[in-house]
Design a protein around this motif. Structure first.
Motif, PDB file in Angstrom:
ATOM      1  N   ALA A   1       2.144  -1.700 -11.674  1.00 10.96           N
ATOM      2  CA  ALA A   1       2.182  -2.708 -10.617  1.00 10.96           C
ATOM      3  C   ALA A   1       2.728  -4.043 -11.087  1.00 10.96           C
ATOM      4  O   ALA A   1       3.196  -4.831 -10.308  1.00 10.96           O
TER       5      ALA A   1
ATOM      6  N   ALA B   1       0.834  -1.191   0.000  1.00 10.91           N
ATOM      7  CA  ALA B   1       0.000   0.000   0.000  1.00 10.91           C
ATOM      8  C   ALA B   1       0.875   1.249   0.000  1.00 10.91           C
ATOM      9  O   ALA B   1       0.578   2.244  -0.635  1.00 10.91           O
TER      10      ALA B   1
ATOM     11  N   LEU C   1       0.759   6.622  -6.811  1.00  9.89           N
ATOM     12  CA  LEU C   1      -0.390   7.487  -7.090  1.00  9.89           C
ATOM     13  C   LEU C   1       0.050   8.946  -7.151  1.00  9.89           C
ATOM     14  O   LEU C   1      -0.375   9.712  -8.024  1.00  9.89           O
TER      15      LEU C   1
ATOM     16  N   ASP D   1       1.811   2.018  -3.273  1.00  6.90           N
ATOM     17  CA  ASP D   1       0.685   2.538  -4.033  1.00  6.90           C
ATOM     18  C   ASP D   1       0.571   4.043  -3.935  1.00  6.90           C
ATOM     19  O   ASP D   1       0.317   4.717  -4.924  1.00  6.90           O
TER      20      ASP D   1
ATOM     21  N   GLN E   1      -9.447   0.973  -6.426  1.00  4.18           N
ATOM     22  CA  GLN E   1      -7.998   0.959  -6.480  1.00  4.18           C
ATOM     23  C   GLN E   1      -7.409   2.212  -5.827  1.00  4.18           C
ATOM     24  O   GLN E   1      -6.454   2.140  -5.069  1.00  4.18           O
TER      25      GLN E   1
ATOM     26  N   ALA F   1      -5.166   2.725  -2.270  1.00  8.08           N
ATOM     27  CA  ALA F   1      -3.873   3.404  -2.167  1.00  8.08           C
ATOM     28  C   ALA F   1      -3.891   4.388  -1.001  1.00  8.08           C
ATOM     29  O   ALA F   1      -2.956   4.460  -0.205  1.00  8.08           O
TER      30      ALA F   1
ATOM     31  N   LEU G   1      -1.694   3.072 -12.635  1.00  8.72           N
ATOM     32  CA  LEU G   1      -1.217   2.319 -11.472  1.00  8.72           C
ATOM     33  C   LEU G   1      -1.119   0.832 -11.772  1.00  8.72           C
ATOM     34  O   LEU G   1      -0.172   0.180 -11.360  1.00  8.72           O
ATOM     35  N   SER G   2      -2.110   0.292 -12.493  1.00  7.34           N
ATOM     36  CA  SER G   2      -2.015  -1.153 -12.761  1.00  7.34           C
ATOM     37  C   SER G   2      -0.857  -1.412 -13.693  1.00  7.34           C
ATOM     38  O   SER G   2      -0.208  -2.435 -13.606  1.00  7.34           O
TER      39      SER G   2
END
Lengths: 195, 873
Positions: free
Chosen positions: A194, A126, A133, A129, B54, B58, A190-191
């Motif tokens: 990843a 996370a 982001l 992430d 999603q 985050a 983001l995907s």
């Protein structure tokens, strides 16, 4: 907090009136408060309370602003807080991840309490992430700054569609469309990162 | 991003959103003629679906990171990197220590201030002592221990870079077989601990991490217990069996009741873990976790069967579909698989009475291995019927053949001649008789049991064991009857061959040949037959030179024995042609197949199955020699004959139909190929009733036919099926599985789903690298595909890295034409150009041009040259 709450009110107002120094003084205060709140939430003082940026921003507002402000000042506070909230989260994640430079998630369990974090894929993921982001938002801002800002306001500041429209001086419909498109773009970004 | 294009994408995105998702594609097709923009919009629409989730993840994930306690800079000689986790009693840190240039990462467990009571300190000491006595690759090692400056004790352990076994399995979508293989390793580690007289007592997913390399590591012996004599005071240990030391979901009934524990408690926990890994849900769910509820459920209530539990999600649990997908299965298939032996294994491991469980973790592992090998379990009464079903599943032909051997061995060799001839002949012919023989099989399995009443439970017989036993017996009991022994050995050899056990098959056929010489004389037809059979198995063993020699001998002898033209000579010639075909001597193979076909047509008639065999095999050669129309005509001829003689439901019919579909595809008649392919698929599914390598090929070809017609998403589904089946039946074969991974990746790449495409191509690369090594053409090709996808994803630097590796390795491949390097080199040059590194870009392009001057005319390479020239004039 170094400054009394009433000062925050005053600074907010001065800032809205166009005093840039006011913002300079306000920023670290709000940042600190948000960070403090975020950390405090982690200690589990509010077990079972769904942790949300919106709640944190609102709580900061409640704590920092003594007098009820007008709609405009209020919205401005949230708009600023949204950016700072984003900053706080990214900073925390960076600090947290500082240790794992070069390596991937290292997880070692101890007791039952650790299980949720691991079962959910690990907190480090996370943490990655939010940094991703943040970078993606930066990238989006590069060619469509308004969309990036809409996401920031909603996601980190918890502004309503109406409030976001107020800050950006656009219609509800535009905010909604921007949001939809920007989220799709970010999610895709983001995907892509990843895998 | 280009502002005008972005605006266009945005307009189309919102316009599409006003329509139902099924209409997206059609709408975009009419609204926009730029495929790039269409792709952009489609991927955004797809991402839009779970974008909210999603992004929220985050943000909330980051919120959870806020930490509340200062992290110590150092603990003893270790520099602390970060906190890994907080337990009630201790905190675990990741730390490192510089040891002669090598930085060693460790996990340090420090007792929390205020928790340093005598009892806890004692436990930590015990844990240290236990870990020190355990040295196993699948158990996290103890490295060190000591006290902090504040006097808090700590233990230092190997840091495991991994994730909990349950999430590892789901995230990597391990299928049941892979899960079971992984679980076997866990069992072995637990067994090793038991052998060191340690009971773990707290086995659960979070204490079993799986490393990137796929190895499980057992952690946290914090509440482990030492058995037997130990310097630590045992009386104290026994007091710590109360509720607070266990995880109720994984606690055995005796643990819940606070009784003394044995290794059986760990076997129970392994059972619970296996339960969860298989069906995706915990065996027990507690509403309150009160002592009373836990005790009642764990001690009195039988957990639902795996299949039942799978079908009944509790609140908040994933759906059956999600669970099945994480195991690469359809829900119904998963349910079926869970309903059989796996359920038995779990039931025995989780038995309420410790003494009725598997006696050890090793025994549990053994049964899983038996399951994986489709052998009868220990955990189940060995009824004849059950064993028969196992036999049958393994190999239907083997069942027939093995039973024939048994008939011969047990009934004194009377009246078996007819039966032997069936088995002695071709596999396919034996299959024809399968149904009428099933009664006999049943009878014989029973006979075998009677023949050996001392058979202990657990020493169950498998086909392999039957064969081994028979192999043993034949020479012993038939030493004085070489003619019969030769026939039996030959039968046994052919059975081994049919089972894919080529080495023992070769030995048996060799022995049979010797006996035939003894019994019938060197010039006999029997010996010629023996040579023929041995040639076949040598071909399967890929000992081509020997196979060739033997096949040539067979042909010469048959010519002497029968003359020309004769069906036996034609059969020998066909056999020789097959050896040439396997060796890649296509011209020789073609000539010999032609001659065999000619004679068979003449002697046996145009509608004989042997004629069809020659037609089919000749057509296969022609297929490889690119003579498509001629090959197609022969496939059609073979198909007609085979259908006429064998009916439609026959493997040989499926084989030719499959070939026909392939040749149709080769001639770009995709729609027709699709129809034929689907027909083969149906037929083979019916014939095999389970995964099979032939089915993999058919699925693959159907996917290609569909993909060529532009229906990529539909093709994807078939590729995925082919992949999961390939992994199931041929997981150790890098060529077959790698091909499916590459095909799926290529399909996804074509759909613009580059992230997924990258995942699969990387898996292909990993697989190939681990089995084929660097200097391999297939590895080079796969690397190139990885780089191409990275390039498309604008990951130029990563692409450069991969390409440089590819080029380096490709140079070391023997026999690889150097101009092939133009592909990676031009792509590499293009990547440099995209990064505006003009120096390297020009240099690499120059190298490519040198190796392959015709580059500018190549439709795939020329554009790259153009790109480099434009960016770096």
């Amino acid at each position: 907090m170094a400054e009394p709450a009433s000062d925050v009110t005053r600074l907010l107002h001065a800032w809205r009136e166009g005093d840039p120094a006011a913002l300079e003084r306000l920023t670290p205060m709000v940042y600190q408060e948000l960070r403090r709140l975020a950390r405090r939430h982690m200690r589990g003082e509010r077990a079972g309370h769904l942790l949300q940026t919106t709640a944190l921003v609102h709580e900061a507002y409640m704590r920092m602003v003594e007098l009820e402000l007008g709609f405009q000042d209020r919205v401005h506070f949230f708009a600023m807080a949204a950016r700072l909230m984003r900053r706080v989260l990214v900073d925390l994640a960076r600090e947290h991840n500082a240790a794992k430079r070069g390596g991937d998630a290292v997880v070692l369990s101890l007791d039952e309490e650790l299980v949720p974090a691991i079962a959910a894929g690990g907190d480090l993921v996370a943490g990655g992430d939010i940094v991703a982001l943040d970078l993606a938002l930066e990238e989006l801002a590069g060619f469509d700054p308004r969309k990036a800002r809409v996401v920031e306001l909603r996601l980190f500041g918890g502004l309503t569609i109406q409030e976001a429209g107020e800050v950006l001086k656009v219609s509800h419909a535009t905010v909604e469309r921007d949001l939809k498109m920007a989220k799709a773009w970010l999610a895709r970004r983001l995907s892509a990162g990843a895998s | 991003m280009d502002a005008e294009r972005w605006r266009q994408v945005e307009l189309l995105f919102h316009a599409a959103l006003e329509r139902p998702p099924v209409d997206y594609a059609a709408f975009l097709e009419t609204a926009c003629d730029d495929p790039e923009i269409r792709r952009e919009v489609v991927t955004l629409l797809a991402a839009s679906e779970d974008a909210d989730e999603q992004l929220d993840r985050a943000v909330t994930g980051a919120l959870k990171l806020a930490v509340n306690e200062p992290i110590p800079q150092a603990i003893g000689p270790y520099r602390v990197l970060k906190r890994l986790g907080d337990g009630g009693l201790a905190t675990v840190y990741l730390a490192e220590r510089a040891e002669s240039q090598v930085r060693v990462r460790v996990a340090i467990k420090v007792v929390k201030r205020g928790m340093d009571t005598t009892e806890i300190l004692r436990r930590l000491r015990l844990e240290r002592q236990i870990l020190a006595g355990l040295d196993h690759p699948n158990i996290a090692r103890l490295i060190d221990g000591g006290s902090t400056d504040d006097g808090l004790p700590y233990v230092v352990m190997e840091a495991i870079d991994g994730e909990a076994i349950d999430s590892h399995c789901d995230r990597h979508q391990l299928d049941l077989r892979q899960r079971l293989e992984l679980f076997r390793k866990v069992c072995a580690a637990v067994h090793a601990a038991h052998r060191s007289l340690v009971i773990h007592r707290d086995l659960k997913p979070s204490n079993i991490l799986v490393t990137k390399g796929g190895d499980p590591k057992l952690l946290d012996f914090g509440i482990a217990k030492l058995l037997g004599p130990t310097p630590v005071d045992q009386t104290e240990v026994r007091t710590v069996t109360g509720m607070r030391w266990m995880t109720p979901e994984f606690a055995s009934p005796e643990q819940v009741r606070g009784e003394p524990l044995t290794t059986a408690a760990d076997v129970y926990a392994l059972g619970v873990l296996l339960y969860e890994l298989l069906c995706g849900r915990r065996a027990f769910r507690f509403e309150t976790r009160s002592q009373r509820e836990v005790e009642r459920l764990v001690c009195e209530v039988e957990p639902p069967t795996l299949a039942d539990r799978l079908s009944i999600p509790a609140v908040g649990e994933p759906s059956v579909e999600e669970i099945a997908a994480a195991r690469c299965e359809s829900p119904s298939r998963l349910r079926n698989r869970l309903a059989g032996d796996l359920g038995t294994i779990v039931r025995v491991a989780m038995h309420k009475e410790p003494e009725r469980r598997y006696p050890s973790a090793q025994a549990l592992e053994d049964d899983i291995r038996r399951y994986l090998e489709s052998r009868p379990l220990m955990a189940r009464p060995d009824t004849a019927l059950y064993r028969l079903r196992k036999f049958a599943r393994r190999n239907r032909i083997a069942v027939v053949a093995a039973s024939l051997v048994l008939v011969s061995l047990l009934s004194g060799f009377g009246g078996t001649f007819r039966a032997l001839q069936i088995a002695d002949g071709e596999r396919r012919r034996a299959e024809q008789h399968l149904q009428e023989l099933e009664e006999v099989v049943n009878f014989n399995v029973g006979m075998f049991e009677l023949a050996d009443p001392g058979e202990a439970r657990g020493n169950s017989i498998t086909v392999r064991e039957v064969l081994d036993r028979a192999t043993d017996r034949v020479p012993k009991e038939l030493g004085n009857r070489p003619a019969v022994a030769a026939r039996l050995l030959s039968t046994l050899g052919l059975v081994h061959q049919a089972l894919g056990l080529y080495a023992p098959a070769g030995r048996l056929l060799e022995n049979a040949l010797e006996l035939r010489r003894e019994a019938f004389g060197s010039d006999s037809a029997e010996v010629a037959r023996g040579l023929f059979e041995l040639a076949g198995v040598r071909r399967d063993e890929r000992r081509f030179d020997e196979a060739l020699e033997l096949a040539q001998q067979t042909l010469e002898r048959n010519r002497d024995l029968y003359g020309e033209p004769h069906v036996e000579t034609a059969a020998a010639r066909h056999g020789l042609a097959k050896v040439h075909f396997s060796r890649g001597d296509w011209q020789e193979a073609e000539d010999l197949f032609r001659r065999a076909l000619e004679v068979r047509r003449e002697q046996l008639g145009r509608s004989h199955v042997d004629t069809a065999e020659s037609a089919n095999d000749l057509a296969e050669v022609l297929f490889y020699r690119d003579q498509y129309p001629a090959a197609e005509a022969l496939f059609r001829e073979a198909l007609a004959i085979r259908r006429l003689n064998l009916g439609n439901n026959h493997p040989a019919v499926a084989e030719t139909l499959h070939n026909l579909a392939a040749i149709t595809q080769k001639q770009d008649r995709s729609a027709e190929a699709e129809m034929l392919g689907l027909e083969v698929l149906e037929l083979r599914r019916k014939l095999y009733r389970g995964p099979h390598r032939d089915l993999v090929k058919t699925l693959h070809n159907v996917a290609i036919a569909i993909g060529k017609q532009g229906r990529r998403v539909e093709a994807e589904a078939y590729f995925r099926q082919a992949l999961s089946m390939a992994e199931e039946v041929q997981q150790d074969d890098p060529v077959e599985v790698g091909r499916e991974l590459r095909a799926l990746s290529h399909n996804l790449e074509g759909q613009g789903r580059l992230g997924e495409a990258e995942t699969f191509i990387r898996r292909a690369l990993d697989l190939e690298l681990s089995t084929l090594g660097e200097s391999n053409p297939s590895v080079a090709m796969t690397r190139y595909a990885v780089a191409r996808i990275l390039a498309k994803r604008q990951r130029h630097r990563q692409a450069i890295e991969v390409l440089e590796q590819q080029i380096q390795s490709q140079r070391t491949i023997q026999g690889m034409p150097p101009e092939r390097l133009a592909y990676p080199l031009t792509l590499l040059a293009e990547q440099h150009a995209r990064l505006n590194d003009c120096g390297p870009a020009r240099r690499v392009l120059g190298e490519a041009l040198e190796l392959y001057p015709g580059l500018a005319e190549s439709p795939s390479l020329a554009p790259r040259q153009v790109t480099v020239n434009a960016a770096c004039p």
